[in-house]
Design a protein around this motif. Structure first.
Motif, PDB file in Angstrom:
ATOM      1  N   CYS A   1      19.301   6.860  -0.552  1.00 16.91           N
ATOM      2  CA  CYS A   1      18.159   6.846   0.363  1.00 16.91           C
ATOM      3  C   CYS A   1      16.986   6.137  -0.308  1.00 16.91           C
ATOM      4  CB  CYS A   1      17.762   8.273   0.750  1.00 16.91           C
ATOM      5  SG  CYS A   1      17.057   9.213  -0.640  1.00 16.91           S
ATOM      6  N   VAL A   2      15.898   6.038   0.433  1.00 17.37           N
ATOM      7  CA  VAL A   2      14.651   5.499  -0.114  1.00 17.37           C
ATOM      8  C   VAL A   2      13.563   6.529   0.150  1.00 17.37           C
ATOM      9  CG1 VAL A   2      12.963   3.635  -0.012  1.00 17.37           C
ATOM     10  CG2 VAL A   2      15.383   3.126   0.320  1.00 17.37           C
ATOM     11  N   VAL A   3      12.729   6.781  -0.845  1.00 18.63           N
ATOM     12  CA  VAL A   3      11.621   7.716  -0.690  1.00 18.63           C
ATOM     13  C   VAL A   3      10.338   6.903  -0.542  1.00 18.63           C
ATOM     14  CG1 VAL A   3      10.327   9.613  -1.723  1.00 18.63           C
ATOM     15  CG2 VAL A   3      12.808   9.475  -2.038  1.00 18.63           C
ATOM     16  N   VAL A   4       9.641   7.071   0.577  1.00 18.92           N
ATOM     17  CA  VAL A   4       8.410   6.330   0.861  1.00 18.92           C
ATOM     18  C   VAL A   4       7.253   7.311   0.912  1.00 18.92           C
ATOM     19  CG1 VAL A   4       7.224   4.788   2.450  1.00 18.92           C
ATOM     20  CG2 VAL A   4       9.708   4.607   2.177  1.00 18.92           C
ATOM     21  N   ASP A   5       6.320   7.171  -0.013  1.00 18.23           N
ATOM     22  CA  ASP A   5       5.167   8.068  -0.079  1.00 18.23           C
ATOM     23  C   ASP A   5       5.596   9.536  -0.048  1.00 18.23           C
ATOM     24  OD1 ASP A   5       3.504   5.862  -0.160  1.00 18.23           O
ATOM     25  OD2 ASP A   5       3.239   5.809   2.016  1.00 18.23           O
TER      26      ASP A   5
ATOM     27  N   GLY B   1       0.796  -1.229   0.000  1.00 17.06           N
ATOM     28  CA  GLY B   1       0.000   0.000   0.000  1.00 17.06           C
ATOM     29  C   GLY B   1       0.825   1.274   0.000  1.00 17.06           C
ATOM     30  N   HIS B   2       2.118   1.180  -0.210  1.00 21.56           N
ATOM     31  CA  HIS B   2       2.987   2.350  -0.199  1.00 21.56           C
ATOM     32  C   HIS B   2       3.738   2.469  -1.528  1.00 21.56           C
ATOM     33  CE1 HIS B   2       2.465   2.987   4.154  1.00 21.56           C
ATOM     34  NE2 HIS B   2       2.493   1.665   4.242  1.00 21.56           N
ATOM     35  N   LEU B   3       4.016   3.718  -1.908  1.00 17.66           N
ATOM     36  CA  LEU B   3       4.818   3.990  -3.096  1.00 17.66           C
ATOM     37  C   LEU B   3       6.259   4.191  -2.661  1.00 17.66           C
ATOM     38  CD1 LEU B   3       5.254   4.591  -6.058  1.00 17.66           C
ATOM     39  CD2 LEU B   3       4.435   6.924  -5.672  1.00 17.66           C
ATOM     40  N   ILE B   4       7.138   3.304  -3.120  1.00 13.33           N
ATOM     41  CA  ILE B   4       8.535   3.320  -2.699  1.00 13.33           C
ATOM     42  C   ILE B   4       9.420   3.587  -3.905  1.00 13.33           C
ATOM     43  CG2 ILE B   4      10.403   1.938  -1.702  1.00 13.33           C
ATOM     44  CD1 ILE B   4       8.248   0.342  -0.198  1.00 13.33           C
ATOM     45  N   SER B   5      10.374   4.482  -3.733  1.00 11.58           N
ATOM     46  CA  SER B   5      11.335   4.791  -4.797  1.00 11.58           C
ATOM     47  C   SER B   5      12.738   4.699  -4.220  1.00 11.58           C
ATOM     48  CB  SER B   5      11.075   6.195  -5.359  1.00 11.58           C
ATOM     49  OG  SER B   5      11.992   6.500  -6.387  1.00 11.58           O
ATOM     50  N   VAL B   6      13.560   3.839  -4.812  1.00 12.65           N
ATOM     51  CA  VAL B   6      14.925   3.645  -4.323  1.00 12.65           C
ATOM     52  C   VAL B   6      15.855   4.598  -5.048  1.00 12.65           C
ATOM     53  CG1 VAL B   6      16.799   1.993  -4.012  1.00 12.65           C
ATOM     54  CG2 VAL B   6      14.423   1.228  -3.869  1.00 12.65           C
TER      55      VAL B   6
ATOM     56  N   ARG C   1      13.295  -2.456   7.852  1.00 14.42           N
ATOM     57  CA  ARG C   1      11.863  -2.279   8.093  1.00 14.42           C
ATOM     58  C   ARG C   1      11.591  -1.055   8.955  1.00 14.42           C
ATOM     59  NH1 ARG C   1      11.025  -8.755   9.012  1.00 14.42           N
ATOM     60  NH2 ARG C   1      10.069  -9.238   6.976  1.00 14.42           N
ATOM     61  N   ALA C   2      12.419  -0.890   9.983  1.00 16.37           N
ATOM     62  CA  ALA C   2      12.239   0.264  10.876  1.00 16.37           C
ATOM     63  C   ALA C   2      12.531   1.562  10.136  1.00 16.37           C
ATOM     64  CB  ALA C   2      13.150   0.115  12.091  1.00 16.37           C
ATOM     65  N   GLY C   3      13.594   1.549   9.308  1.00 14.86           N
ATOM     66  CA  GLY C   3      13.971   2.755   8.581  1.00 14.86           C
ATOM     67  C   GLY C   3      12.942   3.184   7.561  1.00 14.86           C
ATOM     68  N   LEU C   4      12.315   2.203   6.908  1.00  9.64           N
ATOM     69  CA  LEU C   4      11.291   2.516   5.912  1.00  9.64           C
ATOM     70  C   LEU C   4      10.009   3.006   6.563  1.00  9.64           C
ATOM     71  CD1 LEU C   4      11.599  -0.513   3.438  1.00  9.64           C
ATOM     72  CD2 LEU C   4      12.468   1.811   3.121  1.00  9.64           C
ATOM     73  N   GLY C   5       9.756   2.558   7.798  1.00  8.06           N
ATOM     74  CA  GLY C   5       8.495   2.902   8.459  1.00  8.06           C
ATOM     75  C   GLY C   5       7.334   2.131   7.881  1.00  8.06           C
ATOM     76  N   THR C   6       7.610   1.115   7.073  1.00 11.26           N
ATOM     77  CA  THR C   6       6.573   0.275   6.453  1.00 11.26           C
ATOM     78  C   THR C   6       7.005  -1.181   6.578  1.00 11.26           C
ATOM     79  OG1 THR C   6       7.675   0.471   4.297  1.00 11.26           O
ATOM     80  CG2 THR C   6       5.933   2.059   4.800  1.00 11.26           C
ATOM     81  N   PRO C   7       6.910  -1.768   7.779  1.00 12.65           N
ATOM     82  CA  PRO C   7       7.429  -3.124   8.009  1.00 12.65           C
ATOM     83  C   PRO C   7       6.872  -4.162   7.061  1.00 12.65           C
ATOM     84  CG  PRO C   7       6.766  -2.084  10.078  1.00 12.65           C
ATOM     85  CD  PRO C   7       6.296  -1.188   8.984  1.00 12.65           C
TER      86      PRO C   7
END
Length: 414
Positions: free
Chosen positions: A298-302, A289-294, A354-360
């Protein structure tokens, strides 16, 4: 409709390498204002004109035996030549020598420098093309004509062949190259070595080049350190090579590296072009349910930039190379900085990821097999990567901006 990753500064989350030696700070500022993180590593060191004994020797030669035609190719080069002559006490006699010649200017900047020296050009092409200057000279005939050509004074195996002077010689001209702005590799190779490592590891999204010598210097250093093929592989894959113009791009294009460039060869245009191209090419993975861009660093989440430590970032890159595919613990272990043989390190890094993304839930454990990105069911497709295929360059395509078609649903572009 605007996606979450398009909000905020257009280059937020992207890391860009800058190889420029001149105006590097100005160019870096243009990029950071657009949200980019910039890594600067000057690839060349310009020899100060006042200290250039070869330029002084050629200047004295031309004064003693004046040319009939003088070709100015760059504004900064011609202006620097006149300033250096001032320091040698030769400015007035050089100006008088050039005033007695027919002067051709390759473009408006060269024309402006000629006029700033209180001289006057006879002709300048509308195209700003060296080829058109050459055609103009050949059309009128140059056999037996002494011609001074202001140009760069050093070339390498990767730089475009300096055939301007050679073609004139073959046509019978007596050509005197004026080696303005000769270059050498930087005295401190450390920053460039670090940039080469960053290119190979994928921690840079883009590397910008503003001169062919900068391209040549980086390739030379990569070859010296045994990393040339790894660098070329990275440029043919996910690291974008952005060049200010076709002359700068030519060494990379000859090696089968796709490049991209603005319509006009200017720093501001290059910064704007990079700001358009990188977001367009960025990966978009829909997971849990999240849009992730690597991105490179870094990683961009939503739309939110998530900075990760090196270990979880390395695992994220591995998982994102084939979104939805299971990656074994052994393969993930080999991707970790420092390697090792304890797969427990993978479990620790996955927990941190998982913790870093905030989307486990975006990282799914596949029992006894490994881990995968939990792609949303509707988005599990076989969309090909935007830059996966690299075609061999051909003569008509040298320096042509890369324009890959954008897929309707760019899932997992890497």
């Amino acid at each position: 409709m605007t996606s979450p990753t398009d909000s905020g500064p257009c280059l937020a989350g992207f890391t860009i390498g800058v190889t420029a030696a001149r105006r590097a700070e100005e160019f870096s500022t243009l990029l950071t204002r657009k949200g980019a993180s910039v890594v600067s590593a000057p690839a060349i060191r310009i020899i100060p004109l006042a200290d250039d004994t070869e330029l002084e020797r050629v200047t004295e030669l031309l004064i003693a035996d004046p040319p009939q035609i003088t070709v100015a190719t760059t504004g900064i080069g011609f202006r620097g030549w006149m300033e250096a002559a001032e320091g040698w006490g030769l400015a007035e006699v050089l100006r008088d020598t050039l005033a007695a010649t027919r002067m051709l200017a390759r473009g408006p900047k060269a024309k402006g420098a000629i006029r700033a020296a209180e001289l006057r050009e006879e002709w300048s092409p509308a195209s700003e093309s060296s080829a058109e200057v050459l055609d103009h000279l050949l059309a009128e005939g140059v056999e037996g004509v002494r011609i001074a050509v202001q140009l760069h004074g050093a070339t390498t195996e990767w730089e475009p062949v300096p055939d301007f002077c050679e073609v004139l010689r073959c046509a019978g001209a007596d050509v005197v190259p004026v080696p303005v702005y000769r270059w050498e590799p930087p005295a401190d190779r450390g920053p460039m070595d670090n940039m080469i490592e960053s290119i190979i590891s994928g921690s840079l999204d883009c590397v910008t080049f503003t001169s062919a010598p900068a391209v040549a210097s980086l390739l030379m250093r990569a070859k010296e350190t045994g990393l040339l093929e790894s660098v070329l592989h990275a440029f043919r894959g996910r690291v974008l090579a952005a060049c200010v113009g076709p002359i700068t791009a030519a060494p990379l294009e000859e090696l089968g590296v796709p490049t991209t460039m603005p319509g006009r060869a200017r720093l501001g245009a290059l910064a704007r072009h990079v700001a358009e191209e990188l977001p367009r090419r960025a990966s978009r993975i829909y997971a849990a349910g999240h849009l992730i861009s690597v991105r490179g660093g870094c990683v961009v989440v939503d739309g939110e930039v998530r900075q990760l430590a090196p270990a979880p970032m390395a695992l994220m890159r591995s998982l994102a190379r084939q979104p939805g595919r299971v990656v074994s613990r052994e393969d993930l272990l080999s991707a970790l900085p420092g390697g090792g043989d304890d797969t427990h390190a993978v479990e620790t890094a996955i927990a941190r990821l998982r913790a870093g993304l905030g989307t486990p839930k975006a990282i799914q454990t596949v029992v006894k097999r490994g881990y995968r990105l939990a792609l949303d069911a509707a988005d599990c497709s076989d969309t090909p990567p935007v830059r996966a295929a690299v075609q061999a360059p051909h003569a008509a395509g040298i320096g042509t901006p890369a324009r890959s078609p954008r897929p309707a649903q760019a899932i997992g572009v890497w």
